[in-house]
Scaffold this motif. Structure first.
Motif, short mmCIF file in Angstrom:
data_model
loop_
_atom_site.label_atom_id
_atom_site.label_comp_id
_atom_site.label_asym_id
_atom_site.label_seq_id
_atom_site.Cartn_x
_atom_site.Cartn_y
_atom_site.Cartn_z
N VAL A 102 0.83 -1.04 0.09
CA VAL A 102 -0.01 0.05 -0.03
C VAL A 102 0.88 1.23 -0.13
O VAL A 102 1.83 1.27 0.68
CB VAL A 102 -0.93 0.30 1.23
N THR A 103 0.57 2.11 -0.81
CA THR A 103 1.43 3.35 -1.10
C THR A 103 0.74 4.60 -0.67
O THR A 103 -0.52 4.81 -1.24
CB THR A 103 1.97 3.56 -2.47
N ILE A 104 1.26 5.24 0.19
CA ILE A 104 0.49 6.54 0.58
C ILE A 104 0.88 7.65 -0.53
O ILE A 104 1.97 7.89 -0.96
CB ILE A 104 0.97 7.09 1.91
N PRO A 105 0.02 8.43 -0.86
CA PRO A 105 0.30 9.40 -2.13
C PRO A 105 1.33 10.37 -1.53
O PRO A 105 1.24 10.68 -0.45
CB PRO A 105 -1.00 10.15 -2.29
N TYR A 106 2.22 10.88 -2.42
CA TYR A 106 3.42 11.42 -2.03
C TYR A 106 2.82 12.94 -1.39
O TYR A 106 3.45 13.26 -0.22
CB TYR A 106 4.23 11.99 -3.43
N GLN A 107 1.91 13.37 -2.15
CA GLN A 107 1.29 14.76 -1.32
C GLN A 107 0.91 14.76 -0.09
O GLN A 107 0.95 15.67 0.62
CB GLN A 107 0.40 15.45 -2.37
N TRP A 108 0.69 13.35 0.55
CA TRP A 108 0.06 13.46 1.62
C TRP A 108 0.97 12.70 2.76
O TRP A 108 0.75 12.32 3.90
CB TRP A 108 -1.40 12.39 1.74
N CYS A 109 2.27 12.61 2.38
CA CYS A 109 3.26 12.02 3.50
C CYS A 109 4.49 13.11 3.29
O CYS A 109 5.72 12.49 3.56
CB CYS A 109 3.71 10.53 3.24
N HIS A 110 4.32 14.01 2.65
CA HIS A 110 5.58 15.00 2.59
C HIS A 110 4.95 16.49 2.66
O HIS A 110 3.83 16.86 2.55
CB HIS A 110 6.23 15.11 1.35
N VAL A 119 0.75 13.41 6.78
CA VAL A 119 -0.39 13.12 7.40
C VAL A 119 0.15 12.14 8.57
O VAL A 119 -0.32 12.06 9.74
CB VAL A 119 -1.42 12.49 6.68
N PRO A 120 0.97 11.06 8.25
CA PRO A 120 1.51 9.94 9.12
C PRO A 120 2.20 10.78 10.31
O PRO A 120 1.97 10.33 11.53
CB PRO A 120 2.29 9.06 8.38
N SER A 121 3.05 11.71 10.24
CA SER A 121 3.80 12.30 11.18
C SER A 121 2.78 13.16 12.10
O SER A 121 3.00 13.23 13.42
CB SER A 121 4.83 13.16 10.56
N LEU A 122 1.77 13.86 11.44
CA LEU A 122 0.87 14.49 12.30
C LEU A 122 -0.04 13.57 13.02
O LEU A 122 -0.31 13.69 14.30
CB LEU A 122 -0.06 15.21 11.29
N PHE A 123 -0.17 12.46 12.46
CA PHE A 123 -0.93 11.41 13.26
C PHE A 123 -0.20 11.03 14.46
O PHE A 123 -0.69 10.86 15.72
CB PHE A 123 -1.20 10.08 12.62
#
Length: 224
Positions: free
Chosen positions: A142-150, A166-170
């Motif tokens: 599963v790949t998180i879209p680039y714009q939502w993990c940078h 988003v992952p770092s915010l979570f």
């Protein structure tokens, strides 16, 4: 001007930190405090920055940086130990500077600590986000879209600009909620994480020891 450098007497500090309904309760023992220190040392940087520094800049000579850093940490630890024995209350460098250098310096130190912890939390959260991305991609496909993990300041080779990590915010929100629940609960979770991280490091050393090739240590530093 004299008020800016007004010092708070040790007796006043001890009285304010005394056991009361409004005071902070001592909930951490020696083991939890040691685990907190180890947890702060063994972070994302150990698994990420070390490889980048050795592979792209310093080569095997990165061990010299570790030795220098260890000496600096030992000296800083001795300084904190001496201050803690003189002023045995919570507050870290803020309280120490308030008692010795004055209110203005303590105010600066306080904001320095806020900036330090904010920057440290952000960088570790970003490192954790990259680990999660690799885990999802390699294990669960599963790949998180680039714009939502940078972040918005990053752009991929394909020209895709980041929007939000988003992952770092979570993970920051999750840890914030954990800290809100109380110090003791946070210490228990930290102890579990520290045991896991130390086990990973020891396992890595044990399994990787036989793959050490002395030929790779020459030249010891990367030529200019």
């Amino acid at each position: 001007m004299s008020k800016l450098f007004a010092k708070k007497q040790l007796s006043v500090l001890l009285a304010e930190a005394g056991e009361s309904e409004k005071g902070l309760k001592r909930t951490l023992g020696a083991g939890s405090l040691i685990a907190l220190g180890i947890g702060a040392i063994i972070g994302a940087g150990l698994f990420v920055r070390t490889a980048a520094a050795a592979g792209q800049h310093a080569g095997p000579a990165v061990t010299i940086s570790f030795i220098i850093a260890a000496i600096g940490c030992a000296l800083a630890g001795l300084c904190y130990a001496e201050f803690a024995s003189m002023i045995p209350i919570a507050g870290s460098a803020y309280t120490y500077s308030y008692a010795t250098l004055g209110e203005f310096i303590a105010w600066i130190i306080g904001w320095d600590l806020v900036l330090e912890y904010a920057l440290g939390a952000a960088t570790v959260a970003i490192g954790w986000s990259q680990y999660l991305n690799k885990l999802l991609t390699n294990v669960f496909h599963v790949t998180i879209p680039y714009q939502w993990c940078h972040s918005p300041f990053e752009t991929s080779d394909a020209g895709v600009q980041g929007i939000m990590n988003v992952p770092s915010l979570f993970i920051l929100l999750a840890l914030t909620l954990l800290l809100i629940r109380g110090t003791q609960g946070s210490a228990i979770v930290n102890n579990i994480i520290v045991i896991t991280k130390v086990a990973i490091v020891m396992l890595f050393i044990f399994l990787g020891w036989k793959f050490i090739n002395p030929a790779n240590h020459t030249p010891f530093t990367i030529p200019g």
